[in-house]
Design a protein around this motif. Structure first.
Motif, PDB file in Angstrom:
ATOM      1  N   GLU A 222      62.888  28.117 -90.472  1.00  0.00           N
ATOM      2  CA  GLU A 222      61.737  27.072 -90.089  1.00  0.00           C
ATOM      3  C   GLU A 222      62.159  26.154 -89.534  1.00  0.00           C
ATOM      4  N   VAL A 223      61.360  25.244 -89.017  1.00  0.00           N
ATOM      5  CA  VAL A 223      61.617  23.801 -88.423  1.00  0.00           C
ATOM      6  C   VAL A 223      61.001  23.198 -89.583  1.00  0.00           C
ATOM      7  N   LEU A 224      61.731  21.937 -90.090  1.00  0.00           N
ATOM      8  CA  LEU A 224      61.237  21.240 -91.094  1.00  0.00           C
ATOM      9  C   LEU A 224      60.646  19.652 -90.292  1.00  0.00           C
ATOM     10  N   GLU A 225      59.654  19.401 -90.531  1.00  0.00           N
ATOM     11  CA  GLU A 225      58.948  18.136 -89.930  1.00  0.00           C
ATOM     12  C   GLU A 225      58.784  16.992 -90.906  1.00  0.00           C
ATOM     13  N   CYS A 226      59.055  15.918 -90.611  1.00  0.00           N
ATOM     14  CA  CYS A 226      58.937  14.696 -91.489  1.00  0.00           C
ATOM     15  C   CYS A 226      58.825  13.474 -90.642  1.00  0.00           C
ATOM     16  N   VAL A 227      57.547  12.878 -91.113  1.00  0.00           N
ATOM     17  CA  VAL A 227      57.274  11.540 -90.433  1.00  0.00           C
ATOM     18  C   VAL A 227      57.793  10.406 -91.397  1.00  0.00           C
TER      19      VAL A 227
END
Length: 387
Positions: free
Chosen positions: A18-23
């Protein structure tokens, strides 16, 4: 002073691939003493994912590591080493990504940056065992001008579902269902389809039911039968089984069922030859069943547990562990009459010869939807530091 806040987009639980997204948000707080001249300057910021491996020295014999240990960050050091100061070995990492160079923040000003990275599908799952640990972290490094590097570590869990990386997505995107009112990036679309595919594969694997009957016997004869309708589960499901003691020749006084994991070190990495495996009990049911014709149990598989897996160092397997206590006498001698009066009272015997034996039934435990498992995760989706 600058506050650094990292927030994971979809919780602290992910499937490998999966793609990990972090802001990541950098804020210069506004205070009463702040002036337009008191701006803060950051030289750079970078982010990277890595998996840290820990092993018990008493149980695991590892070959010497080639990498040198970095326990202290030098004052003038500008090299970004995400696992600096961490115990164990870094066995997997993604390429570092630079968030910015030279960022100036005025009082009350903040800037946000989005970090996206595909989690490697060739790594182990997150695991905290008695002998080894596999820990995943997103590390964000940043440095103020003329100051040492500061690291913000964001821990998260990774579940591994075998077979996902071998799946080929259709080339004809026109036939795939989509929302014409939303513009999706190609990576995010594939990531969403990967999660849907994983859910579908798990449903197919764990919904198959077939009757499994087992005769429970000891050296003196048959105790009863055990029935279970499937042996493949997802974490979060309940393991349900039933007993039938009515056809047994030997009375069963008590039984217990434990849901266990078996953690074993591969032979070449064992500290001592033939060392015992480690067992962890996740749920247990115990019941007295004298003169009971039928009984059942339900054991929940914790969402916080790790599905079965195998690496070159450790293997984790699931099983049901049964223990039975049977009578050494016939069923008719288990009770005695306490009074010959009109009101008859029955009391149990004070002493009884018993036999005990155990039995293990292997089962298979697979991952579940990571969003569901995120609700009970010990990790937070938001982490922060002040530099």
């Amino acid at each position: 002073m600058i506050e650094v806040l990292a927030k994971l987009g979809h919780g602290p639980m992910f499937l490998a691939g999966e793609v990990l997204e972090c802001v990541i948000t950098f804020t210069h707080p506004l205070s009463a003493s702040s002036t337009s001249a008191s701006s803060e300057m950051l030289a750079w910021a970078s982010a990277q994912i890595h998996c840290q491996f820990h092993a018990s020295e008493n149980r695991v014999a590892l070959p010497p590591s080639d990498g040198s240990k970095h326990d202290v960050q030098a004052e003038n050091e500008t090299v970004f080493v995400p696992n600096r100061g961490e115990r164990g070995q870094c066995i997997l990492s993604t390429p570092p990504k630079i968030l910015f160079w030279y960022l100036r923040l005025d009082p009350g000003e903040s800037k946000s940056y989005s970090y996206c990275e595909t989690l490697p599908d060739n790594g182990p799952p997150s695991f905290w065992g008695q002998s080894v640990k596999y820990v995943y972290k997103l590390t964000i490094g940043c440095q103020r001008v003329n100051s040492p590097i500061k690291l913000l570590r964001v821990p998260f869990r990774v579940l591994v579902l075998h077979g996902l990386k071998d799946y080929q997505f259709p080339q004809d995107e026109a036939v795939a269902p989509s929302n014409p009112f939303l513009e999706e990036e190609e990576g995010l679309k594939k990531d969403s389809r990967l999660a849907d595919l994983a859910t579908e594969l798990l449903m197919v694997a764990t919904s198959r039911r077939s009757l499994h009957l087992y005769n429970i016997s000891n050296t003196r004869g048959k105790v009863g039968t055990f029935c279970i309708f499937k042996t493949v589960y997802k974490i979060g499901e309940d393991v349900i089984g039933t007993f039938n003691f009515s056809e047994g020749d030997i009375p069963c006084l008590q039984f217990s069922v434990s849901l266990q994991t078996e953690e074993s070190i591969q032979e070449e990495f064992q500290r001592r030859r033939g060392q015992p495996v480690s067992f962890t009990v996740h749920a247990r049911h115990q019941e007295s069943c004298l003169h009971t014709a039928q009984s059942s149990f339900s054991l929940p598989i914790p969402l916080s547990s790790t599905p079965g897996f195998t690496t070159n160092i450790v293997s984790l397997k699931w099983r049901l562990h049964f223990e039975f206590v049977t009578s050494g006498e016939s069923a008719g001698t288990c009770l005695v009459r306490g009074s010959q009066s009109e009101a008859v009272t029955w009391t149990g015997v004070e002493q009884m010869e018993v036999d005990t034996f155990s039995w293990d039934l292997p089962i298979k435990v697979l991952p579940t939807n990571p969003i569901l498992a995120s609700y009970v995760s010990q990790f937070s989706s938001t982490n922060s530091i002040t530099i």
